[in-house]
Design an enzyme around this catalytic site. Structure first.
Site, mmCIF file in Angstrom:
data_model
loop_
_atom_site.group_PDB
_atom_site.id
_atom_site.type_symbol
_atom_site.label_atom_id
_atom_site.label_comp_id
_atom_site.label_asym_id
_atom_site.label_seq_id
_atom_site.Cartn_x
_atom_site.Cartn_y
_atom_site.Cartn_z
ATOM 1 C CD GLU A 97 21.395 29.855 50.528
ATOM 2 O OE1 GLU A 97 21.658 29.339 49.431
ATOM 3 O OE2 GLU A 97 20.286 30.334 50.816
ATOM 4 C CG ASP A 98 20.107 28.782 55.513
ATOM 5 O OD1 ASP A 98 20.548 29.803 54.964
ATOM 6 O OD2 ASP A 98 19.001 28.282 55.237
#
Ligand SMILES: Nc1nc2c(ncn2[C@@H]2O[C@H](COP(=O)(O)OP(=O)(O)O)[C@@H](OP(=O)(O)OP(=O)(O)O)[C@H]2O)c(=O)[nH]1
Ligand SMILES: [Mn+2]
Length: 182
Positions: free
Chosen positions: A71-72
């Site tokens: 996600e990051d």
């Protein structure tokens, strides 16, 4: 560089996982005033699972440590599969929001999808929310209004209510957090 071939061991697997996540999150910081290294968060999520929830399953702990990498950061699911195998990758996948979607839609999908997740993903989701809610009780991220913090509590409860039935200890911790509020 490995000087000898270490024997297969869950401890070795965990060390590899921690090292991988630390390298991936190397440039990322938390949104608090101290700008804490981001890796403290996934490590803290795994810490909650082991020390507060009694979770001993290694794949679940690895999933917790890796849960924000795709996600990051530039991490891909293929990369996770190669390094950590199918089960760990599936847990991370279940805990990963589709960043292409608008934020409101992502938040809505977390509520809708929570009850359909695997037990292992539910454990990670609950510990993730516990860590973030405790952070919010200590200090709001920079720029967050009181209203935004309150909204996070309301939303997080809807997500974790959908994760019930897999770990009573995590449920009790969450109940205490929601009773106290922000
Ligand atoms: N409380 C808190 N959160 C911080 C801090 N620094 C970074 N975060 C991250 O911010 C996310 C919560 O903020 P939001 O505004 O809801 O989400 P956003 O990252 O999409 O903007 C969490 O992401 P997440 O772990 O992916 O979880 P979630 O978005 O699924 O809840 C949390 O880990 C901090 O200092 N305090
Ligand atoms: Mn997280």
């Amino acid at each position: 560089m490995a000087l000898f071939s270490a024997p297969p061991s869950p401890l070795g697997d965990l060390l590899q996982t921690i090292t991988f996540a630390a390298e991936k999150h190397i440039h990322q910081r938390r949104k608090n005033a101290l700008k804490t290294p981001y890796i403290n968060h996934p490590l803290g999520v795994a810490h909650i699972l082991w020390f507060e929830a009694g979770v001993e399953d290694i794949a679940t702990l690895q999933g917790a440590i890796l849960h924000d990498t795709v996600e990051d950061t530039d991490t891909t699911f293929e990369e996770l599969e190669r390094h950590f195998g199918a089960e760990v990758t599936r847990i991370v996948k279940e805990c990963t929001d589709d960043k292409h979607l608008p934020k409101m839609e992502r938040k809505r999908l977390q509520i809708e999808n929570a009850p359909h997740k695997s037990d292992k993903a539910k454990l990670v989701k609950m510990a993730d929310k516990i860590y973030n809610l405790r952070d919010l009780q200590k200090e709001a991220p920079e720029g967050w209004t009181r209203e935004r913090v309150e909204e996070y509590f309301v939303w997080a409860k809807k997500v974790t209510d959908g994760c019930k039935g897999v770990n009573g200890r995590l449920e009790a911790i969450l109940a205490g957090i929601y009773a106290k509020g922000p």
